[in-house]
Motif scaffolding. Structure first.
Motif, PDB file in Angstrom:
ATOM      1  N   TYR A 233       0.867  -1.014  -0.003  1.00 22.71           N
ATOM      2  CA  TYR A 233       0.118  -0.129   0.713  1.00 22.71           C
ATOM      3  C   TYR A 233       0.890   1.291   0.363  1.00 22.71           C
ATOM      4  CZ  TYR A 233       0.797  -0.519   5.309  1.00 22.71           C
ATOM      5  OH  TYR A 233       1.342  -0.269   6.384  1.00 22.71           O
ATOM      6  N   LYS A 234       2.203   1.481   0.239  1.00 22.63           N
ATOM      7  CA  LYS A 234       3.098   2.299   0.564  1.00 22.63           C
ATOM      8  C   LYS A 234       2.848   2.994  -0.814  1.00 22.63           C
ATOM      9  CE  LYS A 234       5.495   1.199   4.504  1.00 22.63           C
ATOM     10  NZ  LYS A 234       6.551   0.439   5.410  1.00 22.63           N
ATOM     11  N   ASP A 235       3.378   2.100  -1.892  1.00 21.41           N
ATOM     12  CA  ASP A 235       3.369   3.287  -3.253  1.00 21.41           C
ATOM     13  C   ASP A 235       2.650   4.207  -3.409  1.00 21.41           C
ATOM     14  OD1 ASP A 235       6.094   1.966  -3.689  1.00 21.41           O
ATOM     15  OD2 ASP A 235       5.636   0.462  -4.452  1.00 21.41           O
ATOM     16  N   TRP A 236       1.004   3.681  -3.011  1.00 25.90           N
ATOM     17  CA  TRP A 236      -0.439   4.399  -3.416  1.00 25.90           C
ATOM     18  C   TRP A 236      -0.310   5.993  -2.457  1.00 25.90           C
ATOM     19  CZ3 TRP A 236      -4.267   3.575  -0.646  1.00 25.90           C
ATOM     20  CH2 TRP A 236      -4.428   2.448   0.073  1.00 25.90           C
ATOM     21  N   LEU A 237      -0.153   5.159  -1.029  1.00 28.69           N
ATOM     22  CA  LEU A 237      -1.174   5.529   0.187  1.00 28.69           C
ATOM     23  C   LEU A 237      -0.216   7.209   0.081  1.00 28.69           C
ATOM     24  CD1 LEU A 237      -2.581   5.637   2.132  1.00 28.69           C
ATOM     25  CD2 LEU A 237      -1.004   4.488   3.882  1.00 28.69           C
ATOM     26  N   ASN A 238       0.663   7.481  -0.343  1.00 30.92           N
ATOM     27  CA  ASN A 238       1.476   7.862  -0.047  1.00 30.92           C
ATOM     28  C   ASN A 238       1.171   9.640  -1.423  1.00 30.92           C
ATOM     29  OD1 ASN A 238       3.160   7.743  -2.054  1.00 30.92           O
ATOM     30  ND2 ASN A 238       4.562   6.476  -1.053  1.00 30.92           N
ATOM     31  N   THR A 255      -5.938  -3.045  10.838  1.00 30.06           N
ATOM     32  CA  THR A 255      -4.611  -3.010   9.560  1.00 30.06           C
ATOM     33  C   THR A 255      -5.005  -1.643   9.013  1.00 30.06           C
ATOM     34  OG1 THR A 255      -5.845  -5.579   9.163  1.00 30.06           O
ATOM     35  CG2 THR A 255      -4.675  -3.937   7.459  1.00 30.06           C
ATOM     36  N   PHE A 256      -6.425  -1.525   8.917  1.00 30.84           N
ATOM     37  CA  PHE A 256      -6.634   0.361   8.352  1.00 30.84           C
ATOM     38  C   PHE A 256      -5.244   1.385   8.903  1.00 30.84           C
ATOM     39  CE2 PHE A 256      -8.837   4.883   8.189  1.00 30.84           C
ATOM     40  CZ  PHE A 256      -8.229   4.695   6.698  1.00 30.84           C
ATOM     41  N   PHE A 257      -5.510   1.178  10.662  1.00 30.67           N
ATOM     42  CA  PHE A 257      -5.164   2.202  11.201  1.00 30.67           C
ATOM     43  C   PHE A 257      -3.386   2.434  11.480  1.00 30.67           C
ATOM     44  CE2 PHE A 257      -9.160   3.709  12.045  1.00 30.67           C
ATOM     45  CZ  PHE A 257      -9.475   5.237  12.078  1.00 30.67           C
ATOM     46  N   ASN A 258      -3.006   1.161  11.300  1.00 29.89           N
ATOM     47  CA  ASN A 258      -1.963   0.674  11.005  1.00 29.89           C
ATOM     48  C   ASN A 258      -1.661   1.129  10.016  1.00 29.89           C
ATOM     49  OD1 ASN A 258      -1.854  -0.772  13.384  1.00 29.89           O
ATOM     50  ND2 ASN A 258      -1.966  -2.725  12.984  1.00 29.89           N
ATOM     51  N   ALA A 259      -1.442   0.839   8.687  1.00 30.65           N
ATOM     52  CA  ALA A 259      -1.180   1.679   7.514  1.00 30.65           C
ATOM     53  C   ALA A 259      -1.485   3.161   7.581  1.00 30.65           C
ATOM     54  CB  ALA A 259      -2.188   0.811   6.280  1.00 30.65           C
ATOM     55  N   MET A 260      -2.090   3.676   8.316  1.00 31.51           N
ATOM     56  CA  MET A 260      -1.627   5.104   8.419  1.00 31.51           C
ATOM     57  C   MET A 260      -1.235   5.895   9.701  1.00 31.51           C
ATOM     58  SD  MET A 260      -4.404   6.322   6.259  1.00 31.51           S
ATOM     59  CE  MET A 260      -4.529   7.658   6.543  1.00 31.51           C
ATOM     60  N   ASP A 262       2.061   6.565  10.049  1.00 29.84           N
ATOM     61  CA  ASP A 262       3.487   6.530   9.250  1.00 29.84           C
ATOM     62  C   ASP A 262       2.926   8.029   8.865  1.00 29.84           C
ATOM     63  OD1 ASP A 262       5.193   5.235  10.636  1.00 29.84           O
ATOM     64  OD2 ASP A 262       5.053   3.923   8.645  1.00 29.84           O
ATOM     65  N   TYR A 263       1.258   9.120   8.748  1.00 31.40           N
ATOM     66  CA  TYR A 263       0.940   9.568   7.826  1.00 31.40           C
ATOM     67  C   TYR A 263      -0.107  10.355   8.964  1.00 31.40           C
ATOM     68  CZ  TYR A 263       2.271   6.663   4.501  1.00 31.40           C
ATOM     69  OH  TYR A 263       2.523   6.490   3.076  1.00 31.40           O
ATOM     70  N   ASP A 264       0.116  12.328   9.111  1.00 24.30           N
ATOM     71  CA  ASP A 264      -1.455  12.921   9.761  1.00 24.30           C
ATOM     72  C   ASP A 264      -1.501  13.533   9.144  1.00 24.30           C
ATOM     73  OD1 ASP A 264       1.139  13.822  12.273  1.00 24.30           O
ATOM     74  OD2 ASP A 264       2.390  14.479  10.528  1.00 24.30           O
ATOM     75  N   TYR A 265      -3.081  13.565   9.436  1.00 27.84           N
ATOM     76  CA  TYR A 265      -4.365  13.511   8.815  1.00 27.84           C
ATOM     77  C   TYR A 265      -5.561  14.222  10.147  1.00 27.84           C
ATOM     78  CZ  TYR A 265      -5.069   8.507  10.805  1.00 27.84           C
ATOM     79  OH  TYR A 265      -4.700   7.364  11.962  1.00 27.84           O
ATOM     80  N   GLU A 266      -6.673  14.980   9.035  1.00 25.64           N
ATOM     81  CA  GLU A 266      -7.825  14.763  10.044  1.00 25.64           C
ATOM     82  C   GLU A 266      -8.915  13.393   9.944  1.00 25.64           C
ATOM     83  OE1 GLU A 266      -9.006  18.485   7.939  1.00 25.64           O
ATOM     84  OE2 GLU A 266      -7.384  20.013   7.818  1.00 25.64           O
ATOM     85  N   PRO A 281       2.440  12.818   4.564  1.00 28.91           N
ATOM     86  CA  PRO A 281       3.500  11.622   5.529  1.00 28.91           C
ATOM     87  C   PRO A 281       4.176  12.737   6.692  1.00 28.91           C
ATOM     88  CG  PRO A 281       4.241  11.803   3.635  1.00 28.91           C
ATOM     89  CD  PRO A 281       3.162  12.855   3.094  1.00 28.91           C
ATOM     90  N   LYS A 282       4.408  12.117   8.057  1.00 30.60           N
ATOM     91  CA  LYS A 282       4.857  12.591   8.663  1.00 30.60           C
ATOM     92  C   LYS A 282       5.885  12.851   8.505  1.00 30.60           C
ATOM     93  CE  LYS A 282       1.841  10.110  12.517  1.00 30.60           C
ATOM     94  NZ  LYS A 282       1.882   8.372  13.867  1.00 30.60           N
ATOM     95  N   ILE A 283       6.385  14.159   9.693  1.00 31.49           N
ATOM     96  CA  ILE A 283       7.580  14.703   9.493  1.00 31.49           C
ATOM     97  C   ILE A 283       8.287  14.358  10.779  1.00 31.49           C
ATOM     98  CG2 ILE A 283       8.694  16.406   9.394  1.00 31.49           C
ATOM     99  CD1 ILE A 283       6.526  18.152   8.245  1.00 31.49           C
TER     100      ILE A 283
END
Length: 285
Positions: A233-238, A255-260, A262-266, A281-283
């Motif tokens: 999923y990393k190639d398209w999620l970013n 599973t969904f939130f584990n994939a998320m 490394d990302y910041d989001y609202e 992506p998280k800084i």
């Protein structure tokens, strides 16, 4: 034809005698009840009872086609009588379940995973005038209606008969039965099993689209999200800006939130939907 128009037609001299027949009296009563049921919001309940009565006489009305209209759709929409189509229509257009995405500015590309008969795609195509959509649906009967509903939008809408998965593979389609078409799901074939449909992954859809990123990823894939967000999923999620997803159970949610992670989001929720906006992506400090 409305009840009033039918009544006017039948009151003319040419048809006056015909109105005395049992059939025409039944038809007038039927239209009256449809009109009343629609006004008080019980149209689907009326048809459910009506269809059960017909089946007692050995008449099968499953998958007969009728039209639905909404002020939020430019064209009439096809639906199958005695299925979950009208319930999906009510969710999308009357309950406005995707209004949670109304503040997204000028999206260009949407993937509609689990498109069913295309109502969510139609909603987005009408709301965002410059958007292009790929609608993905594994069920052969639903995708036939989806094609009819999206044909008016030309090359803005591409329909893919496939199941969304984490990679390209062979899938079996499990239909949940009459009236539950919205609960159709897929599972991967075993070696000795015959495939109903082939799988496609989100990265392939993005690559084939010619767009640099996905503005909105809508997913209602009846549990397949547990596979989609577990691998590759990393190639398209970013390259995805916003996600609206229906999560089916604890495993899918985890599973969904584990994939998320490394990302910041609202994050927000609306009914059965989980919404992640402005994904970045998280800084790392």
């Amino acid at each position: 034809i409305s009840f009033a128009k039918l009544l006017n037609l039948c009151s003319t001299g040419l048809y006056r005698n015909f109105t005395q027949t049992v059939f025409m009296r039944w038809l007038l009563v039927f239209f009256r009840f449809v009109s009343i049921a629609t006004k008080i919001g019980l149209r689907q309940a009326f048809f459910d009872v009506y269809n059960r009565v017909l089946r007692k006489f050995g008449l099968n009305v499953t998958n007969r086609i009728f039209y639905l209209t909404s002020k939020n759709a430019y064209y009439p929409l096809f639906a199958r009588l005695d299925t979950s189509d009208e319930a999906v229509f009510q969710q999308v257009f009357h309950c406005d379940q995707y209004s949670c995405l109304g503040d997204i500015s000028n999206p260009k590309f949407i993937i509609d995973g689990g498109a069913n008969v295309g109502y969510s795609s139609v909603y987005f195509l009408n709301k965002f005038c410059d958007v292009s959509i790929v609608a993905v649906e594994p069920d052969d009967m639903s995708i036939d209606i989806c094609r009819q509903n999206l044909k008016f939008y030309g090359n803005r809408a591409k329909i893919v008969h496939a199941g969304l998965w984490s990679s390209k593979t062979r899938l079996i389609v499990n239909k949940s039965g009459q009236g539950k078409e919205w609960s159709t799901f897929v599972k991967e074939c075993k070696t000795d099993e015959k495939a109903d449909v082939y799988a496609i992954d989100i990265y392939s859809l993005l690559k084939e689209s010619g767009f640099a990123h996905i503005d909105i990823l809508k997913l209602d894939v009846e549990g397949s999200e547990a596979v989609i967000f577990a691998n590759h999923y990393k190639d398209w999620l970013n390259r995805t800006k916003n996600i609206v997803i229906e999560l089916h159970g604890d495993k899918c949610e985890e599973t969904f939130f584990n994939a998320m992670f490394d990302y910041d989001y609202e994050l927000s929720r609306s009914g059965e939907l989980t919404i992640c906006k402005n994904i970045k992506p998280k800084i790392l400090m």
